[in-house]
Structures are given as structure tokens and as C-alpha cells.
Design a protein around this motif. Structure first.
Motif, PDB file in Angstrom:
ATOM      1  N   ALA A  10       0.940  -1.245   0.101  1.00 32.30           N
ATOM      2  CA  ALA A  10      -0.146  -0.088   0.086  1.00 32.30           C
ATOM      3  C   ALA A  10       0.946   1.282   0.023  1.00 32.30           C
ATOM      4  O   ALA A  10       0.584   2.225  -0.732  1.00 32.30           O
ATOM      5  N   PHE A  11       1.890   1.275   0.789  1.00 33.97           N
ATOM      6  CA  PHE A  11       2.767   2.602   0.872  1.00 33.97           C
ATOM      7  C   PHE A  11       3.573   2.854  -0.314  1.00 33.97           C
ATOM      8  O   PHE A  11       3.896   3.889  -0.499  1.00 33.97           O
ATOM      9  N   VAL A  12       3.972   1.838  -0.913  1.00 34.47           N
ATOM     10  CA  VAL A  12       4.588   1.820  -2.223  1.00 34.47           C
ATOM     11  C   VAL A  12       3.785   2.352  -3.167  1.00 34.47           C
ATOM     12  O   VAL A  12       4.157   3.220  -4.029  1.00 34.47           O
ATOM     13  N   ILE A  13       2.674   1.911  -3.192  1.00 35.20           N
ATOM     14  CA  ILE A  13       1.701   2.548  -4.216  1.00 35.20           C
ATOM     15  C   ILE A  13       1.274   3.937  -4.145  1.00 35.20           C
ATOM     16  O   ILE A  13       1.236   4.789  -5.038  1.00 35.20           O
ATOM     17  N   LEU A  14       0.834   4.324  -2.603  1.00 30.11           N
ATOM     18  CA  LEU A  14       0.575   5.478  -2.379  1.00 30.11           C
ATOM     19  C   LEU A  14       1.761   6.480  -2.619  1.00 30.11           C
ATOM     20  O   LEU A  14       1.574   7.711  -3.102  1.00 30.11           O
ATOM     21  N   SER A  15       3.088   6.345  -2.065  1.00 30.05           N
ATOM     22  CA  SER A  15       4.059   6.934  -2.143  1.00 30.05           C
ATOM     23  C   SER A  15       4.461   7.319  -3.657  1.00 30.05           C
ATOM     24  O   SER A  15       5.046   8.425  -3.979  1.00 30.05           O
ATOM     25  N   SER A  16       4.426   6.119  -4.614  1.00 32.10           N
ATOM     26  CA  SER A  16       4.851   6.307  -5.885  1.00 32.10           C
ATOM     27  C   SER A  16       3.748   7.194  -6.769  1.00 32.10           C
ATOM     28  O   SER A  16       4.217   8.182  -7.442  1.00 32.10           O
ATOM     29  N   LYS A  72      -7.533  -0.195   4.268  1.00 33.56           N
ATOM     30  CA  LYS A  72      -7.787   1.101   4.781  1.00 33.56           C
ATOM     31  C   LYS A  72      -6.457   1.489   5.523  1.00 33.56           C
ATOM     32  O   LYS A  72      -5.955   1.021   6.417  1.00 33.56           O
ATOM     33  N   THR A  73      -5.703   2.628   5.059  1.00 31.19           N
ATOM     34  CA  THR A  73      -4.617   2.986   5.817  1.00 31.19           C
ATOM     35  C   THR A  73      -4.712   4.532   6.240  1.00 31.19           C
ATOM     36  O   THR A  73      -5.349   5.288   5.672  1.00 31.19           O
ATOM     37  N   ALA A 101      -6.383   3.819  -7.156  1.00 31.32           N
ATOM     38  CA  ALA A 101      -5.691   2.834  -6.576  1.00 31.32           C
ATOM     39  C   ALA A 101      -6.046   2.093  -5.068  1.00 31.32           C
ATOM     40  O   ALA A 101      -5.642   0.838  -5.166  1.00 31.32           O
ATOM     41  N   GLN A 102      -6.603   2.753  -4.593  1.00 35.58           N
ATOM     42  CA  GLN A 102      -7.157   2.409  -3.214  1.00 35.58           C
ATOM     43  C   GLN A 102      -8.190   1.546  -3.349  1.00 35.58           C
ATOM     44  O   GLN A 102      -8.244   0.464  -2.838  1.00 35.58           O
ATOM     45  N   TYR A 103      -9.063   1.781  -4.501  1.00 36.74           N
ATOM     46  CA  TYR A 103     -10.255   0.916  -4.765  1.00 36.74           C
ATOM     47  C   TYR A 103      -9.810  -0.384  -5.438  1.00 36.74           C
ATOM     48  O   TYR A 103     -10.213  -1.441  -5.017  1.00 36.74           O
ATOM     49  N   LYS A 135      -4.411  13.121  15.166  1.00 36.14           N
ATOM     50  CA  LYS A 135      -5.816  12.743  15.601  1.00 36.14           C
ATOM     51  C   LYS A 135      -6.798  12.908  14.748  1.00 36.14           C
ATOM     52  O   LYS A 135      -8.237  13.273  15.002  1.00 36.14           O
ATOM     53  N   ILE A 136      -6.542  13.074  13.414  1.00 36.41           N
ATOM     54  CA  ILE A 136      -7.703  13.459  12.273  1.00 36.41           C
ATOM     55  C   ILE A 136      -8.827  12.250  12.196  1.00 36.41           C
ATOM     56  O   ILE A 136      -9.925  12.490  12.418  1.00 36.41           O
ATOM     57  N   ILE A 137      -8.252  11.109  12.008  1.00 31.32           N
ATOM     58  CA  ILE A 137      -9.106  10.199  12.025  1.00 31.32           C
ATOM     59  C   ILE A 137     -10.007   9.724  13.312  1.00 31.32           C
ATOM     60  O   ILE A 137     -11.357   9.273  13.323  1.00 31.32           O
ATOM     61  N   TYR A 138      -9.176   9.835  14.468  1.00 35.30           N
ATOM     62  CA  TYR A 138      -9.986   9.748  15.687  1.00 35.30           C
ATOM     63  C   TYR A 138     -11.084  10.947  15.701  1.00 35.30           C
ATOM     64  O   TYR A 138     -12.393  10.415  16.169  1.00 35.30           O
ATOM     65  N   PHE A 139     -11.010  12.040  15.207  1.00 29.47           N
ATOM     66  CA  PHE A 139     -12.076  13.024  15.578  1.00 29.47           C
ATOM     67  C   PHE A 139     -13.143  12.599  14.295  1.00 29.47           C
ATOM     68  O   PHE A 139     -14.240  12.876  14.849  1.00 29.47           O
ATOM     69  N   LYS A 140     -12.708  12.245  13.236  1.00 29.64           N
ATOM     70  CA  LYS A 140     -13.845  11.864  12.262  1.00 29.64           C
ATOM     71  C   LYS A 140     -14.585  10.923  12.524  1.00 29.64           C
ATOM     72  O   LYS A 140     -15.812  11.040  12.746  1.00 29.64           O
ATOM     73  N   ASN A 141     -14.035   9.925  13.318  1.00 27.56           N
ATOM     74  CA  ASN A 141     -14.767   8.700  13.885  1.00 27.56           C
ATOM     75  C   ASN A 141     -15.689   9.136  15.097  1.00 27.56           C
ATOM     76  O   ASN A 141     -16.689   9.018  15.214  1.00 27.56           O
ATOM     77  N   PHE A 142     -15.040  10.055  15.943  1.00 27.43           N
ATOM     78  CA  PHE A 142     -15.915  10.566  16.861  1.00 27.43           C
ATOM     79  C   PHE A 142     -16.970  11.433  16.443  1.00 27.43           C
ATOM     80  O   PHE A 142     -18.041  11.416  17.071  1.00 27.43           O
ATOM     81  N   ILE A 143     -16.922  12.190  15.671  1.00 23.43           N
ATOM     82  CA  ILE A 143     -18.079  13.144  14.887  1.00 23.43           C
ATOM     83  C   ILE A 143     -19.165  12.130  14.398  1.00 23.43           C
ATOM     84  O   ILE A 143     -20.240  12.339  14.589  1.00 23.43           O
TER      85      ILE A 143
END
Length: 147
Positions: A17-23, A67-68, A59-61, A130-138
Motif C-alpha cells: 500500500a505505501f509503495v503504491i501511495l508514495s509512488s 484502509k490506511t 489505486a485504493q479501490y 488525531k484526524i481520523i480519531y476526530f472523524k470517527n468521534f464526530i
């Protein structure tokens, strides 16, 4: 550098995943080396970031499936960059404001910080803001209000 790091660290790993995203990010930032910054517009930069978002989603789909944290941060960072580039384009081309004011300083600061955060998250893959944490909290709060 994030691409090279993810490439080397993924040699003995099943997850690419990180190779694909970073590329994708490295390829999208490569034209920036070739740009003539006297002729490129903020709208051009927004379009380039939008194209990058499309490639990240594809690429994600189709390839990554997992999920990263890095994917979420890249999407948020690029979206912020697009918003600020469009605001600067509106300021320049619609309002015809060509003098420097605080929005230009904010734009350059936010885009630089956003770029650094996107690079950092490709190295560490942690939700350090903590962006994902706040997204899940909301999301949890909104789900509770609906019931």
C-alpha cells in the motif's frame, strides 16, 4: 524519499500500500520540478492535485483494498491544497487582486505544512494529528443523534 523508504521497507512485506501511495505522490510532484513558476497558475496546481486524488482513489479501490492512515491524510492534504489554490485563483483572476496580502502568506504556509504532513505520514503511518480519531468521534456523535 518517502517513496524510496516505502519501497525498501516493503521488500519483505505483503502489503504494498505505501509503495503504491508514495509512488503516486512522487509521480504527481515530479512535474513540479519542471514547472516554470512564472507561468504556472494556482488553478494548474489545483488540477494537478485533483488528478492525484483521482489516481489515489483508483489505486485504493482496485489495488490496495486496506484502509490506511496515509490514504486518509493524503486525501485531506490534497483537498486542502485544492481549496486554497482555488481560493487564490478566485482572488487573482476574478477579483483581480495581484498585491500581496495575508491570504498569500497563509496559502504558502498551509500548502507547505500540508505537504510536510503528507510526507511524514507516508513514513510513519500514524494518526499523529488525531484526524481520523476526530472523524470517527464526530461520526459516532451524528449516529447517536439520529437514533
Amino acid at each position: 524519499m518517502a517513496f524510496l523508504y516505502s519501497l525498501v521497507s516493503s521488500i519483505n512485506s505483503r502489503s504494498k500500500a505505501f509503495v503504491i501511495l508514495s509512488s503516486i505522490m512522487a509521480i504527481s510532484y515530479f512535474p513540479g520540478v519542471l514547472f516554470n513558476y512564472q507561468t504556472i497558475t494556482n488553478l494548474d496546481l489545483a488540477i494537478l492535485d485533483a488528478i492525484t486524488i483521482v489516481f489515489l482513489i483508483i489505486a485504493q479501490y482496485f489495488y490496495i483494498k486496506e484502509k490506511t492512515v496515509a490514504f486518509m491524510y493524503l486525501m485531506l492534504g490534497l483537498s486542502i491544497n485544492i481549496c486554497f489554490a482555488l481560493i487564490m485563483s478566485f482572488d487573482s483572476y476574478i477579483l483581480e487582486n495581484y498585491t500581496y496580502w495575508w491570504l498569500g502568506g497563509l496559502y504558502s504556509s498551509v500548502v507547505t505544512i500540508s505537504g510536510l504532513i503528507m510526507i511524514l505520514v507516508l513514513f510513519i503511518n500514524k494518526d499523529f494529528l488525531k484526524i481520523i480519531y476526530f472523524k470517527n468521534f464526530i461520526r459516532l456523535l451524528c449516529a447517536d443523534e439520529l437514533h
